[in-house]
Design a protein around this motif. Structure first.
Motif, short mmCIF file in Angstrom:
data_model
loop_
_atom_site.label_atom_id
_atom_site.label_comp_id
_atom_site.label_asym_id
_atom_site.label_seq_id
_atom_site.Cartn_x
_atom_site.Cartn_y
_atom_site.Cartn_z
N GLU A 194 38.79 49.19 30.83
CA GLU A 194 37.71 49.41 29.87
C GLU A 194 37.74 48.38 28.74
O GLU A 194 36.75 48.20 28.02
CB GLU A 194 37.81 50.82 29.27
N GLY A 195 38.87 47.68 28.58
CA GLY A 195 38.97 46.66 27.54
C GLY A 195 38.48 45.29 27.97
O GLY A 195 38.49 44.35 27.18
N LEU A 196 38.02 45.18 29.21
CA LEU A 196 37.52 43.89 29.71
C LEU A 196 36.18 43.58 29.05
O LEU A 196 35.28 44.41 28.99
CB LEU A 196 37.35 43.96 31.22
N SER A 197 36.05 42.36 28.53
CA SER A 197 34.80 41.98 27.88
C SER A 197 33.71 41.76 28.93
O SER A 197 33.99 41.47 30.10
CB SER A 197 34.99 40.70 27.06
N ASP A 198 32.45 41.89 28.52
CA ASP A 198 31.34 41.75 29.45
C ASP A 198 31.29 40.37 30.09
O ASP A 198 30.91 40.23 31.26
CB ASP A 198 30.02 42.04 28.73
N GLU A 199 31.68 39.33 29.35
CA GLU A 199 31.64 37.98 29.90
C GLU A 199 32.67 37.76 30.99
O GLU A 199 32.56 36.82 31.79
CB GLU A 199 31.84 36.95 28.78
N CYS A 200 33.69 38.64 31.05
CA CYS A 200 34.73 38.51 32.06
C CYS A 200 34.44 39.31 33.33
O CYS A 200 35.18 39.18 34.32
CB CYS A 200 36.08 38.96 31.49
N VAL A 201 33.41 40.13 33.30
CA VAL A 201 33.11 40.97 34.45
C VAL A 201 32.72 40.13 35.66
O VAL A 201 33.18 40.36 36.79
CB VAL A 201 31.98 41.97 34.12
N CYS A 202 31.87 39.14 35.45
CA CYS A 202 31.38 38.31 36.55
C CYS A 202 32.50 37.56 37.26
O CYS A 202 32.56 37.57 38.51
CB CYS A 202 30.31 37.35 36.05
N PRO A 203 33.45 36.90 36.56
CA PRO A 203 34.56 36.23 37.26
C PRO A 203 35.41 37.20 38.08
O PRO A 203 35.81 36.87 39.20
CB PRO A 203 35.36 35.59 36.13
N VAL A 204 35.68 38.39 37.53
CA VAL A 204 36.50 39.35 38.26
C VAL A 204 35.78 39.83 39.51
O VAL A 204 36.35 39.92 40.60
CB VAL A 204 36.86 40.56 37.36
N LEU A 205 34.49 40.13 39.37
CA LEU A 205 33.71 40.62 40.51
C LEU A 205 33.61 39.55 41.60
O LEU A 205 33.77 39.86 42.80
CB LEU A 205 32.31 41.03 40.03
N SER A 206 33.38 38.32 41.21
CA SER A 206 33.30 37.23 42.19
C SER A 206 34.64 37.05 42.91
O SER A 206 34.69 36.81 44.12
CB SER A 206 32.90 35.93 41.50
N VAL A 212 33.46 54.70 31.46
CA VAL A 212 32.81 54.29 32.70
C VAL A 212 31.29 54.32 32.56
O VAL A 212 30.61 53.32 32.79
CB VAL A 212 33.26 55.20 33.87
N SER A 213 30.74 55.48 32.20
CA SER A 213 29.28 55.61 32.12
C SER A 213 28.69 54.68 31.06
O SER A 213 27.62 54.10 31.26
CB SER A 213 28.91 57.06 31.80
N THR A 214 29.42 54.51 29.95
CA THR A 214 28.93 53.63 28.89
C THR A 214 28.86 52.19 29.37
O THR A 214 27.88 51.47 29.11
CB THR A 214 29.84 53.73 27.65
N ARG A 215 29.89 51.74 30.08
CA ARG A 215 29.91 50.37 30.58
C ARG A 215 28.81 50.13 31.59
O ARG A 215 28.16 49.08 31.60
CB ARG A 215 31.27 50.08 31.22
N ILE A 216 28.60 51.08 32.49
CA ILE A 216 27.56 50.93 33.51
C ILE A 216 26.18 50.84 32.88
O ILE A 216 25.32 50.06 33.30
CB ILE A 216 27.64 52.09 34.53
N GLN A 217 25.93 51.63 31.84
CA GLN A 217 24.64 51.61 31.16
C GLN A 217 24.41 50.31 30.42
O GLN A 217 23.27 49.80 30.36
CB GLN A 217 24.54 52.79 30.20
N ASN A 218 25.46 49.74 29.84
CA ASN A 218 25.31 48.55 29.01
C ASN A 218 25.34 47.24 29.78
O ASN A 218 24.92 46.22 29.26
CB ASN A 218 26.40 48.53 27.94
N HIS A 219 25.87 47.25 31.02
CA HIS A 219 26.01 46.00 31.76
C HIS A 219 25.81 46.31 33.24
O HIS A 219 26.52 47.14 33.82
CB HIS A 219 27.39 45.38 31.52
N ALA A 220 24.87 45.61 33.88
CA ALA A 220 24.49 45.91 35.26
C ALA A 220 25.62 45.69 36.24
O ALA A 220 25.73 46.40 37.26
CB ALA A 220 23.27 45.06 35.65
N LEU A 221 26.49 44.70 35.99
CA LEU A 221 27.55 44.36 36.94
C LEU A 221 28.74 45.32 36.90
O LEU A 221 29.58 45.29 37.80
CB LEU A 221 28.04 42.92 36.69
N TRP A 222 28.80 46.15 35.86
CA TRP A 222 29.93 47.08 35.76
C TRP A 222 29.92 48.09 36.90
O TRP A 222 30.97 48.47 37.42
CB TRP A 222 29.92 47.80 34.42
N GLY A 223 28.73 48.56 37.30
CA GLY A 223 28.66 49.50 38.41
C GLY A 223 29.21 48.91 39.70
O GLY A 223 29.96 49.58 40.44
#
Length: 488
Positions: free
Chosen positions: A273-285, A304-315
């Motif tokens: 949950e401490g992962l910044s939004d800009e780091c989500v894409c590298p981890v997912l890739s 979980v729900s907060t992250r999914i609502q705020n950033h599309a790639l979190w789901g």
């Protein structure tokens, strides 16, 4: 040299115990079974000689063997002083059905009766640390009032968990009868047996990082048996400390090592949950591209729900990391587990240091009254603090950290159980204030009465009531002469 008559008496006593129809056994100081009569062997369905040397401590083997079950059956309560006698109820049938000879003992003790209840009597022997264990039915028990029911519940709960969850003996923080703990144990058992990606959901301090590392450790053991192939190492990434540049560099190094070793690598995305939004894409890739990666993650469920609502790639990220999941309950939601957790925590410590430690009721009450914002990790630190600061063989609430023993709910509960003498409390406050005033004006009671906003006559009556004399020896002697030394 020993008296021959005494040696003969010892041998006679040994023969009587050996031929008794009541099951007897003796455990040494290091919890090794050093004596068992024939009835004890029949009681558990084994020859008495085969029981000798059995290690009966909390570190039960994880192979689910009969010896492991016997070790759990004979294990002594964790919180029991070896200098006192204790009676512990053992409900249900003993370990039987392994030998046709068990029928004779079952009939003798009527173990098949639905109302049958067994008791284990623990008797300290003269030899330091050795314990004589006697098993008898309720009908042969005379001292019902000294039976330790709580120790029996704790002992049976730990024994049940050890036999049901063969890989979870070291997870002391998941022991207990609460639904949340039982559900988590079931989920962990599934996660250990299936080397897939996993997310451990739990609040701060819930032990989620401990659990993720324990699951990986158990998977390594299964891997050593050749059931599936994974790399022995696990790379931990603390997400709350990562920026985009540092994270990208770590992922690239993992890819390079993965290509060179050609083995399945496990990574732990801790505090996801401490992962910044800009780091989500590298981890997912990274997770999409690397099919030889097993990902373990820990995350706060409220995020979980907060992250999914705020950033599309979190789901998408959560779907990649959460093929399997374990939901850790908060300690505040499983307070009924606290007695079991205390025993399990001590069972996980080095055995010699806790062999004679007992727990007081006030200690457990203080633990149950606390809100535990730091979860099971704060609980562990508190028990460690109490054990190190205990000044005897019994732990009490005074040994706990100050924030727990002075917690409002615990203080209010303790005070509610005691009667309050309001007049005595008010008199004590009045006396304290009057004595402070007299210390300020030791030779002028009029000035002392004035700062207290009471009359001089009332002050003198109180001093006479309490038997407090002035320096001249009489409560009435006071010339009220101003003391110029007090004028500043």
């Amino acid at each position: 040299m020993d008296d021959p008559n005494r040696s003969i008496a010892k041998r006679q006593i040994a023969r009587l115990l050996g031929s008794s129809s009541i099951p007897f056994c003796v455990l040494s100081e290091d919890d090794q079974l050093v004596f068992a009569n024939e009835s004890m062997g029949l009681f558990v369905g084994r020859s008495s000689d085969s029981l000798l040397g059995l290690r009966c401590n909390a570190e039960i083997p994880a192979d689910g063997s009969m010896d492991a079950s016997l070790s759990a059956f004979f294990a002594l309560p964790i919180h029991w002083s070896r200098s006192v006698l204790k009676l512990i109820p053992e409900s249900g049938r003993p370990l039987s059905g392994l030998d046709a000879k068990t029928e004779r003992v079952d009939q003798a003790f009527d173990a098949t009766s639905p109302t049958s209840k067994w008791f284990r009597c623990l008797i300290p022997l003269e030899q330091q640390g050795s314990v004589l264990c006697v098993f008898c039915p309720t009908t042969q028990l005379a001292l019902q009032e000294v039976v330790d029911e709580q120790s029996a519940i704790t002992h049976r709960m730990m024994r049940t968990n050890r036999s049901k969850y063969t890989y979870l003996d070291n997870l002391w923080y998941l022991q207990g009868p609460s639904p949340g703990a039982r559900r988590a144990l079931d989920q962990v058992q599934l996660a250990i047996a299936n080397p897939s990606s996993l997310t451990v959901f739990g609040q701060f301090g819930s032990g989620r990082s401990w659990l993720a590392q324990s699951i990986q450790s158990q998977r390594r053991k299964i891997n050593s048996e050749g059931k599936f192939s994974i790399n022995d190492s696990m790379i931990r990434i603390d997400c709350k400390l990562m920026d985009n540049e540092l994270l990208t560099s770590m992922l690239e190094s993992i890819v390079e090592s993965q290509n060179s070793e050609r083995t399945v690598t496990t990574i732990l995305l801790d505090n996801l949950e401490g992962l910044s939004d800009e780091c989500v894409c590298p981890v997912l890739s990274f997770l999409i591209a690397q099919d030889q990666i097993i990902c373990l993650a820990t995350c706060d469920p409220s995020a979980v729900s907060t992250r999914i609502q705020n950033h599309a790639l979190w789901g998408e990220l959560f779907s990649r990391t959460g093929i399997l999941r374990v939901d850790l309950p908060s300690l505040a939601d499983r307070l009924e587990d606290i007695p079991i957790l205390v025993s399990a925590w001590f069972a996980s410590r080095p055995k010699p240091s806790v062999a004679s430690c007992e727990i007081s009721d006030t200690f457990l009450d203080a633990l149950a009254a606390y809100s535990w914002p730091g979860g099971i990790e704060e609980f562990s630190d508190s028990l460690d603090h109490a054990f190190k600061n205990a000044d005897g063989m019994q732990l009490a609430d005074k040994d706990l950290p100050v924030n727990i023993r002075t917690y409002v709910s615990h203080v209010e509960q303790s005070q509610a159980d005691e009667s309050v003498d309001l007049d005595a409390i008010l008199e004590d406050v009045e006396r304290t204030m009057i004595m402070r005033a007299l210390e300020r004006f030791p030779q002028n009671k009029s000035s002392a009465a004035k700062i207290l906003n009471i009359s001089r006559a009332r002050l003198l009556r109180r001093l006479q009531q309490w038997g407090i004399q002035s320096e001249s020896g009489s409560v009435e002697s006071d010339d009220d002469t101003p003391d110029f030394n007090e004028v500043k």
